[in-house]
Design a protein around this motif. Structure first.
Motif, short mmCIF file in Angstrom:
data_model
loop_
_atom_site.label_atom_id
_atom_site.label_comp_id
_atom_site.label_asym_id
_atom_site.label_seq_id
_atom_site.Cartn_x
_atom_site.Cartn_y
_atom_site.Cartn_z
N GLN A 1 -65.43 -65.83 20.82
CA GLN A 1 -65.56 -66.18 22.25
C GLN A 1 -66.60 -65.29 22.93
O GLN A 1 -67.39 -65.75 23.75
CB GLN A 1 -64.22 -66.07 22.99
CG GLN A 1 -63.25 -67.19 22.68
CD GLN A 1 -62.44 -66.93 21.42
OE1 GLN A 1 -62.24 -65.78 21.01
NE2 GLN A 1 -61.97 -67.99 20.78
N THR A 2 -66.61 -64.02 22.60
CA THR A 2 -67.58 -63.09 23.19
C THR A 2 -69.00 -63.47 22.79
O THR A 2 -69.91 -63.47 23.62
CB THR A 2 -67.26 -61.65 22.76
OG1 THR A 2 -65.92 -61.33 23.18
CG2 THR A 2 -68.24 -60.66 23.37
N LEU A 3 -69.20 -63.81 21.53
CA LEU A 3 -70.53 -64.18 21.06
C LEU A 3 -71.06 -65.42 21.77
O LEU A 3 -72.27 -65.56 21.97
CB LEU A 3 -70.53 -64.38 19.55
CG LEU A 3 -70.31 -63.13 18.71
CD1 LEU A 3 -70.17 -63.49 17.24
CD2 LEU A 3 -71.44 -62.13 18.93
N ALA A 4 -70.16 -66.30 22.18
CA ALA A 4 -70.59 -67.51 22.90
C ALA A 4 -71.20 -67.18 24.25
O ALA A 4 -71.88 -68.01 24.84
CB ALA A 4 -69.40 -68.46 23.07
N HIS A 5 -70.97 -65.96 24.74
CA HIS A 5 -71.49 -65.52 26.05
C HIS A 5 -72.36 -64.27 25.90
O HIS A 5 -72.43 -63.46 26.80
CB HIS A 5 -70.33 -65.27 27.01
CG HIS A 5 -69.46 -66.47 27.18
ND1 HIS A 5 -69.83 -67.54 27.95
CD2 HIS A 5 -68.26 -66.78 26.64
CE1 HIS A 5 -68.88 -68.46 27.89
NE2 HIS A 5 -67.92 -68.02 27.10
N THR A 6 -72.99 -64.13 24.74
CA THR A 6 -73.85 -62.98 24.47
C THR A 6 -75.28 -63.48 24.36
O THR A 6 -75.55 -64.46 23.67
CB THR A 6 -73.42 -62.29 23.16
OG1 THR A 6 -72.08 -61.82 23.31
CG2 THR A 6 -74.32 -61.12 22.82
N ALA B 1 -72.42 -69.27 16.75
CA ALA B 1 -72.25 -68.92 18.15
C ALA B 1 -73.47 -69.29 18.99
O ALA B 1 -73.51 -69.02 20.18
CB ALA B 1 -71.96 -67.43 18.29
N GLY B 2 -74.49 -69.91 18.36
CA GLY B 2 -75.66 -70.35 19.10
C GLY B 2 -76.77 -69.31 19.21
O GLY B 2 -77.67 -69.45 20.04
#
Length: 181
Positions: A110-115, A138-139
């Motif tokens: 989840q954190t990587l999705a917003h990094t 994670a994109g």
């Protein structure tokens, strides 16, 4: 103003980081955590290396530099930490975790999705490839011009998220906060 969340499980290194933050007058912007990051929350034994100045949770690296000493450390998932302290976005995630890269990333989907950017050291081609796969899921995209080749035994790499696009109001988002109207 940037805030740094730092994790240093080895006691001597944690104390040095505290002293460094104090000397540099950044204690109010640095959240130091005497914990390790990993794939699951637990208490674990970290093997001390280089006279207790470093440590690793990975059983297969730095065996020639081990002192035989260990410390019990608290391991936390990055997702759990960020949720607990209210971190919603990470601009730069720097990982130098002595062979534990994949474990840390497994605890952070989840954190990587917003990094936006990940800067990471790795200690084997296998770990680099597995980390690259998790980061791609994670994109985040690997940047070869600025990174060591993933097949090298040890290296440093950069992964970035494409943050360009169009906002709902029609203006262009180039990923730089100062351009937000």
């Amino acid at each position: 103003t940037a805030v740094v969340h730092a994790f240093e499980p080895v006691a001597a290194c944690f104390e040095a980081a505290q002293a460094n933050a104090t000397v540099n007058g950044v204690v109010d912007r640095v959240n130091l955590n005497r914990q390790a990051l990993g794939g699951e929350a637990a208490n674990d034994h970290i093997s001390l290396t280089f006279g207790g100045r470093q440590g690793t949770l990975s059983a297969d690296i730095l065996s020639d530099a081990r002192t035989g000493a260990t410390q019990v450390v608290s391991v936390v998932r990055l997702d759990d930490y960020c949720e607990g302290v209210g971190v919603e976005r990470i601009d730069v995630l720097k990982l130098d975790v002595e062979g534990y890269e994949v474990n840390v990333l497994e605890g952070a989907p989840q954190t990587l999705a917003h990094t936006r950017v990940v800067v990471m050291e790795w200690h084997s081609p296998d770990r680099a490839e597995r980390a690259d796969h998790l980061l791609a899921q994670a994109g985040l995209t690997f940047l070869p011009p600025f990174s060591d080749a993933l097949h090298t035994a040890c290296g440093i790499g950069y992964w970035v998220r494409d943050t360009t696009g169009t906002r709902a109001n029609g203006s262009v988002d180039d990923g730089r906060d100062e351009l937000v109207p």
